[in-house]
Motif scaffolding. Structure first.
Motif, PDB file in Angstrom:
ATOM      1  N   LEU A   1      29.833  14.355  47.381  1.00  8.63           N
ATOM      2  CA  LEU A   1      31.207  14.037  47.790  1.00  8.63           C
ATOM      3  C   LEU A   1      31.535  12.565  47.545  1.00  8.63           C
TER       4      LEU A   1
ATOM      5  N   ARG B   1      34.509  11.289  45.183  1.00  2.00           N
ATOM      6  CA  ARG B   1      35.516  10.335  45.667  1.00  2.00           C
ATOM      7  C   ARG B   1      35.629   9.137  44.731  1.00  2.00           C
TER       8      ARG B   1
ATOM      9  N   SER C   1      35.500  13.252  53.915  1.00  2.00           N
ATOM     10  CA  SER C   1      36.423  14.282  53.454  1.00  2.00           C
ATOM     11  C   SER C   1      37.871  13.956  53.802  1.00  2.00           C
TER      12      SER C   1
ATOM     13  N   SER D   1      38.682   7.849  51.486  1.00  2.00           N
ATOM     14  CA  SER D   1      38.187   9.216  51.614  1.00  2.00           C
ATOM     15  C   SER D   1      38.459  10.003  50.334  1.00  2.00           C
TER      16      SER D   1
ATOM     17  N   LEU E   1      39.547  21.099  46.680  1.00  2.00           N
ATOM     18  CA  LEU E   1      39.576  20.456  47.997  1.00  2.00           C
ATOM     19  C   LEU E   1      39.815  21.485  49.095  1.00  2.00           C
TER      20      LEU E   1
ATOM     21  N   HIS F   1      36.652  23.400  49.743  1.00  2.00           N
ATOM     22  CA  HIS F   1      35.738  22.575  50.545  1.00  2.00           C
ATOM     23  C   HIS F   1      36.145  22.625  52.010  1.00  2.00           C
ATOM     24  N   ASP F   2      37.427  22.477  52.260  1.00  2.00           N
ATOM     25  CA  ASP F   2      37.971  22.527  53.617  1.00  2.00           C
ATOM     26  C   ASP F   2      37.711  23.899  54.242  1.00  2.00           C
TER      27      ASP F   2
ATOM     28  N   PHE G   1      40.680  19.368  56.957  1.00  2.00           N
ATOM     29  CA  PHE G   1      40.584  18.109  56.228  1.00  2.00           C
ATOM     30  C   PHE G   1      41.914  17.771  55.548  1.00  2.00           C
TER      31      PHE G   1
END
Length: 267
Positions: A66, A70, A135, A165, A211, A214-215, A256
């Motif tokens: 991550l 980022r 995140s 983030s 994203l 991931h959330d 997130f």
């Protein structure tokens, strides 16, 4: 004077290699790290210690992936950040599946050693909080609520709070693509434009979906964790003094990227 090549020297390779599997993986240290606190050791305490140490190893990998995603987003990349996130999705599915291993432990077996855990608690996992902060779910109150945090872990969490983030990285990519991301409504206009023209903005849409995945994975992990905790301890407080299942359940709806979820209602 000539020296033998690795192929010629019997001290290289499987027959007397300079680096062994055990040495490379530091297995002696790794396998010595499971130390039960109960005496005599309760049978399921080894399971409990092992599964949580495995979680921390996966958390370490997630943080590496991550963080790289980022950093690449902040540099304007879209392809490799999505690749990193896709690897995280696979790891996160493993995290969810690992709860099934804990569920093989009965409440009676857990009670045999649970009192030895206090005041330790999963609430104290600094790496888990780092993942949340990185995140985009930054919670400065956590540092105030948890006073027993070791200095090194506190410094890591303070750094995660201060640094950009994944969400900041995503907005930076949108800004580079010419979208106005300064205000909420302008961001929703950007999301709607991207969603409505995937032929043109496919990489940005795919990144947004990565994203969301991931959330979603972390939401599924939280929900699965709630059921596991309630199956093990019911409504008892957590060993670290938290409200136990009630606290975990309060976190299930945490997101997130709430704007990307709200976008669904606006399309």
């Amino acid at each position: 004077m000539t020296h033998p090549t690795p192929a010629q020297d019997p001290h290289f390779g499987e027959q007397g290699g300079l680096l062994t599997y055990t040495d490379y993986l530091r297995l002696a240290d790794l396998l010595a790290a499971q130390v039960p606190e109960s005496d005599p050791a309760s049978h399921d305490e080894l399971l409990f210690i092992t599964i949580h140490q495995v979680y921390e190893l996966w958390f370490k990998l997630l943080l590496a992936e991550l963080t790289d995603a980022r950093d690449r987003l902040l540099a304007g990349e879209t392809y490799l950040p999505r690749v990193r996130l896709e690897r995280c999705h696979v790891v996160e599915r493993v995290l969810i599946g690992q709860v099934d291993v804990i569920d093989t432990m009965t409440p009676q077996d857990f009670l045999a050693f649970r009192t030895k855990l206090a005041p330790a608690s999963g609430f104290q996992s600094a790496q888990f909080r780092e993942i949340e902060f990185l995140s985009g779910l930054k919670d400065p109150d956590y540092l105030r609520r948890f006073r027993g945090l070791p200095d090194a872990e506190r410094e890591r969490l303070e750094r995660r709070l201060a640094e950009p983030s994944l969400w900041d990285g995503f907005l930076a990519v949108l800004g580079r693509a010419g979208f106005d991301v300064a205000e909420e409504e302008s961001r929703f206009a950007a999301y709607t434009t991207i969603a409505g023209d995937r032929e043109r903005f496919g990489p940005l849409w795919d990144l947004a979906e990565a994203l969301v995945a991931h959330d979603q994975a972390f939401s599924l992990w939280r929900a699965r964790h709630v059921l596991m905790a309630e199956r093990q301890i019911g409504t008892k407080p957590g060993t670290g003094g938290s409200a136990g299942g009630a606290y975990l359940r309060s976190r299930v709806e945490t997101r997130f990227y709430p704007e990307l979820w709200e976008l669904r209602s606006r399309l």
